[in-house]
Design an enzyme around this catalytic site. Structure first.
Site, PDB file in Angstrom:
ATOM      1  N   CYS A   1       0.879  -1.182   0.000  1.00 17.11           N
ATOM      2  CA  CYS A   1       0.000   0.000   0.000  1.00 17.11           C
ATOM      3  C   CYS A   1       0.911   1.224   0.000  1.00 17.11           C
ATOM      4  CB  CYS A   1      -0.886  -0.029   1.241  1.00 17.11           C
ATOM      5  SG  CYS A   1      -1.940   1.421   1.376  1.00 17.11           S
TER       6      CYS A   1
ATOM      7  N   CYS B   1      -4.758   5.883  -4.847  1.00 18.19           N
ATOM      8  CA  CYS B   1      -4.125   4.582  -4.549  1.00 18.19           C
ATOM      9  C   CYS B   1      -2.646   4.746  -4.898  1.00 18.19           C
ATOM     10  CB  CYS B   1      -4.781   3.492  -5.393  1.00 18.19           C
ATOM     11  SG  CYS B   1      -3.995   1.880  -5.208  1.00 18.19           S
TER      12      CYS B   1
HETATM   13  N1  API Z   1      -6.475  -2.200  -2.418  1.00 17.84           N
HETATM   14  C1  API Z   1      -5.072  -2.575  -2.614  1.00 17.84           C
HETATM   15  C2  API Z   1      -4.287  -2.383  -1.302  1.00 17.84           C
HETATM   16  C3  API Z   1      -4.191  -0.920  -0.921  1.00 17.84           C
HETATM   17  C4  API Z   1      -3.365  -0.180  -1.932  1.00 17.84           C
HETATM   18  C5  API Z   1      -3.568   1.323  -1.974  1.00 17.84           C
HETATM   19  N2  API Z   1      -4.392   1.897  -0.974  1.00 17.84           N
HETATM   20  C6  API Z   1      -2.250   2.045  -2.106  1.00 17.84           C
HETATM   21  O1  API Z   1      -2.105   3.175  -1.602  1.00 17.84           O
HETATM   22  O2  API Z   1      -1.340   1.491  -2.779  1.00 17.84           O
HETATM   23  C7  API Z   1      -4.977  -4.056  -3.003  1.00 17.84           C
HETATM   24  O3  API Z   1      -5.835  -4.818  -2.603  1.00 17.84           O
HETATM   25  O4  API Z   1      -3.999  -4.384  -3.706  1.00 17.84           O
END
Ligand code: API
Length: 322
Positions: free
Chosen positions: A73, A226
């Protein structure tokens, strides 16, 4: 027993952050779905766990709002970096994640005095089986029209190391998110392409070193930002000549970040630079699987961050709807 929990965000991607010595102290999936309920203090996009590490300064685990665990993340890692660096009284640290031990460091502020951190995003792979993803026996999908997805949007599949599908789109697909929503819901449900789901990002080129990225996150849905997706989008944009600079500004609905993309031949050195904001601290009680907030103290940091949001709205008003 009363415990402290922080509420943090990176580019408006909001998390609870909890540090503990005991990796099995709480049912993390159940706790996270409880925390992320929208009508409970506006919910969050997930939970960041900070745990002891035998190989680094700390270990990070990432739990999505639906209780699923992710390998990485980017926005969350900046918040973990700040917490660990401030706790150790240092400007840099190494954070253990499922697939790599990552370098993190305090960085000059991107705007006003907003706390800013730079984090390494790694490992990177374009191999479909690293997501995992299946498509007609191909080993990769690189800037390719996938007729089952769209007849106009070229897609790239990449893991950093969580899975991402990156589409380069026109203004129409940013103004209206219906196509992205339908495709993302299909790929994160029962489907023949992505057995573990995938984060789906639509990228709109703004100029030769700036892009806008909106992401439908696996395990969450549309988020303000993200971090891994923005970094993956910067890499894909650089490799396909959509931008022609190694330092790319990425605007998103929740703010903006800088991504440094170095293509070292058989290795990509990716750095994500952006805010790490603490908006509140909570005291909560946990008895078995019964959770209860018993205290809340807000910080002044969101007022400062508001300037970031105003900047983004000015810069993207011509094509993005908020
Ligand atoms: N939902 C993402 C994880 C969080 C990634 C995101 N919040 C970031 O800042 O990279 C997954 O299941 O791969």
């Amino acid at each position: 027993m009363e415990k402290e929990l922080l509420k943090v965000h990176g580019s408006g991607n909001t998390f609870y952050l909890y540090s503990t010595e005991d990796e099995y102290e709480i049912d993390w999936a159940g706790f996270t779905t409880w925390l992320c309920e929208k009508d409970r203090h506006d919910g969050a996009d997930g939970l960041l766990l900070i745990l002891p590490s035998e190989v680094a300064d700390a270990k990070m685990r990432v739990i999505n709002a639906d209780g699923s665990e992710a390998s990485m993340c980017g926005n969350g890692l900046r918040c973990v970096a700040r917490y660990v660096c401030e706790k150790l009284g240092r400007d840099e640290a190494i954070i253990e994640t499922i697939k790599a031990n990552l370098r993190v460091r305090k960085a000059p502020s991107l705007l006003e005095d907003i706390p800013t951190y730079a984090v390494e995003i790694s490992p990177v792979s374009f191999q479909l089986d690293s997501l995992p993803m299946n498509y007609r026996g191909q080993t990769n999908i690189r800037h390719q029209i996938i007729e089952e997805f769209s007849s106009t949007i070229p897609f790239t599949a990449v893991s950093v190391p969580n899975p991402h599908l990156i589409g380069i789109v026109d203004q129409a697909n940013i103004k209206d998110n219906a196509h992205q929503k339908n495709l993302s819901e299909m790929l994160n449900g029962e489907n023949d392409f992505c057995s573990d789901g995938v984060n789906v990002s639509y990228v709109y080129p703004m100029n030769d070193d700036t892009i806008f990225v909106r992401t439908f996150e696996r395990g969450v849905g549309f988020t303000n930002a993200c971090g891994t997706a923005m970094t993956a989008s910067a890499l894909v944009s650089r490799l396909n000549g959509i931008v022609n600079d190694d330092v790319i500004t990425v605007f998103n609905p929740g703010g903006f970040v800088r991504c440094e993309v170095k293509n070292l031949g058989d290795f990509y050195d990716l750095t994500l630079i952006g805010n790490a904001t603490v908006t509140a601290s909570y005291v909560f009680n946990v008895e078995g699987t019964a959770y209860k907030f018993v205290g809340l103290k807000e910080t002044e940091e969101q007022k400062l961050y508001q300037k970031c949001i105003e900047l983004v709205k000015r810069e993207t008003a011509s094509f993005a709807s908020y």
